[in-house]
Write an enzyme that holds these catalytic residues in place. Structure first.
Site, PDB file in Angstrom:
ATOM      1  N   HIS A  52     -18.020  84.830  60.382  1.00 50.89           N
ATOM      2  CA  HIS A  52     -18.888  83.780  59.815  1.00 50.89           C
ATOM      3  C   HIS A  52     -18.218  82.432  59.946  1.00 50.89           C
ATOM      4  O   HIS A  52     -17.065  82.338  60.348  1.00 50.89           O
ATOM      5  CB  HIS A  52     -19.304  84.106  58.380  1.00 50.89           C
ATOM      6  CG  HIS A  52     -18.209  84.050  57.357  1.00 50.89           C
ATOM      7  ND1 HIS A  52     -17.150  84.935  57.349  1.00 50.89           N
ATOM      8  CD2 HIS A  52     -18.000  83.214  56.307  1.00 50.89           C
ATOM      9  CE1 HIS A  52     -16.357  84.652  56.336  1.00 50.89           C
ATOM     10  NE2 HIS A  52     -16.836  83.608  55.684  1.00 50.89           N
ATOM     11  N   HIS A  54     -17.172  79.916  57.975  1.00 52.28           N
ATOM     12  CA  HIS A  54     -16.301  79.194  57.040  1.00 52.28           C
ATOM     13  C   HIS A  54     -14.960  78.819  57.668  1.00 52.28           C
ATOM     14  O   HIS A  54     -14.405  79.561  58.482  1.00 52.28           O
ATOM     15  CB  HIS A  54     -16.073  80.026  55.772  1.00 52.28           C
ATOM     16  CG  HIS A  54     -17.270  80.026  54.861  1.00 52.28           C
ATOM     17  ND1 HIS A  54     -17.482  80.975  53.893  1.00 52.28           N
ATOM     18  CD2 HIS A  54     -18.323  79.166  54.783  1.00 52.28           C
ATOM     19  CE1 HIS A  54     -18.616  80.707  53.250  1.00 52.28           C
ATOM     20  NE2 HIS A  54     -19.149  79.624  53.783  1.00 52.28           N
ATOM     21  N   ASP A  56     -11.908  78.802  56.703  1.00 49.67           N
ATOM     22  CA  ASP A  56     -10.740  79.695  56.612  1.00 49.67           C
ATOM     23  C   ASP A  56     -10.869  80.900  57.549  1.00 49.67           C
ATOM     24  O   ASP A  56      -9.990  81.752  57.588  1.00 49.67           O
ATOM     25  CB  ASP A  56     -10.497  80.144  55.155  1.00 49.67           C
ATOM     26  CG  ASP A  56     -11.637  80.947  54.567  1.00 49.67           C
ATOM     27  OD1 ASP A  56     -12.814  80.559  54.748  1.00 49.67           O
ATOM     28  OD2 ASP A  56     -11.363  81.986  53.919  1.00 49.67           O
ATOM     29  N   HIS A  57     -11.946  80.949  58.333  1.00 54.24           N
ATOM     30  CA  HIS A  57     -12.135  82.019  59.322  1.00 54.24           C
ATOM     31  C   HIS A  57     -12.190  81.500  60.757  1.00 54.24           C
ATOM     32  O   HIS A  57     -12.037  82.280  61.698  1.00 54.24           O
ATOM     33  CB  HIS A  57     -13.411  82.814  58.999  1.00 54.24           C
ATOM     34  CG  HIS A  57     -13.350  83.453  57.642  1.00 54.24           C
ATOM     35  ND1 HIS A  57     -13.228  84.802  57.457  1.00 54.24           N
ATOM     36  CD2 HIS A  57     -13.332  82.898  56.402  1.00 54.24           C
ATOM     37  CE1 HIS A  57     -13.154  85.059  56.155  1.00 54.24           C
ATOM     38  NE2 HIS A  57     -13.219  83.923  55.494  1.00 54.24           N
ATOM     39  N   HIS A 108     -23.188  86.432  51.930  1.00 48.25           N
ATOM     40  CA  HIS A 108     -22.136  85.434  51.705  1.00 48.25           C
ATOM     41  C   HIS A 108     -22.499  84.153  52.456  1.00 48.25           C
ATOM     42  O   HIS A 108     -22.493  83.063  51.893  1.00 48.25           O
ATOM     43  CB  HIS A 108     -20.804  86.007  52.174  1.00 48.25           C
ATOM     44  CG  HIS A 108     -19.649  85.058  52.100  1.00 48.25           C
ATOM     45  ND1 HIS A 108     -19.137  84.580  50.919  1.00 48.25           N
ATOM     46  CD2 HIS A 108     -18.889  84.493  53.079  1.00 48.25           C
ATOM     47  CE1 HIS A 108     -18.120  83.767  51.172  1.00 48.25           C
ATOM     48  NE2 HIS A 108     -17.948  83.689  52.478  1.00 48.25           N
ATOM     49  N   HIS A 168      -9.808  88.919  52.768  1.00 50.12           N
ATOM     50  CA  HIS A 168      -9.008  88.338  51.676  1.00 50.12           C
ATOM     51  C   HIS A 168      -8.331  89.426  50.850  1.00 50.12           C
ATOM     52  O   HIS A 168      -8.893  90.515  50.680  1.00 50.12           O
ATOM     53  CB  HIS A 168      -9.877  87.497  50.732  1.00 50.12           C
ATOM     54  CG  HIS A 168     -10.385  86.218  51.334  1.00 50.12           C
ATOM     55  ND1 HIS A 168      -9.708  85.025  51.233  1.00 50.12           N
ATOM     56  CD2 HIS A 168     -11.502  85.961  52.045  1.00 50.12           C
ATOM     57  CE1 HIS A 168     -10.403  84.070  51.862  1.00 50.12           C
ATOM     58  NE2 HIS A 168     -11.495  84.615  52.367  1.00 50.12           N
TER      59      HIS A 168
HETATM   60 FE    FE Z   1     -13.048  83.498  53.485  1.00 52.71          FE
HETATM   61 ZN    ZN Z   2     -16.214  82.900  53.659  1.00 55.04          ZN
END
Ligand code: FE
Ligand code: ZN
Length: 256
Positions: A52, A54, A56-57, A108, A168
């Site tokens: 996805h 975001h 942090d990905h 999400h 995570h």
């Molecule tokens: Fe994340």
């Molecule tokens: Zn995320």
């Protein structure tokens, strides 16, 4: 084939598969841990999977392109740093003799995808990003409880032996919430003790398995009487699995 959980940021894992020569990484939110692992093990990066959009990905993708010999795959319904091969439900990814099937798991984020392989070594493997966590699920930033409920049901229906690679390390916090929901769940109490010991030694609690998540994860247990009763104490109108999930998710958001 080796599976590594490369720690990134405060609590992310960048999952890496490698055979001693070629490496694949999932959701590289930063490049440095990946580059260090490539150097340590003498590997060539030949694929990136993204679940996805975001930061942090996806934040490390551009910095990895100079060492990447292969495609970046990502969700068709979300924008990630281009160029990449867009994927949606039922698409397949072939990498280094492995096969991954793409599963749409909105909730999400609106276009979140997961990658499931029937066989990596001797068992199936799932990369589920921020949809399914051990003993928890992702926050509903873009999707609805009904979407998340359907997405989690699809993941829960995968073979129980599937190793679950979440993005995570949220397990201990999730397990404490799960115990508040289901104080009578013995498997949950036992798994909390096990994970506290793992974290005490600095080890990841992941991968989990689908069989374990069915036994301990309240978000996969929205039809269990004890879970339904707990949800109804928060929201009297929680009368079906989707409403139970919505009540649990709201409760978790404020749980400390
Ligand atoms: Fe994340
Ligand atoms: Zn995320």
């Amino acid at each position: 084939m080796k599976l590594l959980a490369l720690p990134a940021f405060a609590d992310n894992y960048i999952w890496m598969l490698h055979d001693g020569r070629e490496a694949l990484v999932v959701d590289p939110g930063e490049a440095t841990p990946v580059i260090e692992a490539l150097q340590t093990h003498g590997l060539r990066l030949s694929g990136i999977l993204v679940t996805h959009h975001h930061g942090d990905h996806v934040g490390g993708i551009d910095a990895l392109r100079s060492v990447l010999h292969g495609p970046v795959y990502g969700p068709a319904r979300e924008a990630i740093p281009p160029p990449y091969t867009p994927l949606s439900d039922g698409d397949r990814v072939h990498w280094n003799g492995l096969d991954f099937e793409v599963i749409d798991v909105p909730g999400h984020t609106a276009g979140h995808i997961a990658y499931w392989s029937p066989r990596v070594g001797d068992s199936p493997l799932l990369f589920c990003g921020d949809t399914l966590f051990s003993a928890g699920c992702g926050r509903l930033f873009e999707g609805t409880p009904a979407q998340m409920s359907a997405s989690l049901a699809r993941l829960a229906a995968l073979p129980g032996t599937t190793r679950v690679c979440c993005a995570h390390e949220y397990t201990l916090g999730n397990l404490r919430f799960a115990q508040a929901v289901e104080p009578g769940n013995a498997a949950l109490a036992e798994h909390l003790r096990h994970c506290e010991a793992l974290r005490g030694r600095g080890h990841p609690t992941l991968p989990s398995t689908i069989a374990r998540e069915r036994a301990i994860n309240p978000f996969l247990r929205c039809r269990e009487p004890e879970v339904v009763a707990a949800a109804r104490r928060r929201h009297a109108a929680a009368d079906d699995a989707v409403a139970v999930l919505a009540a649990l998710r709201e409760w978790k958001n404020e749980f400390r």
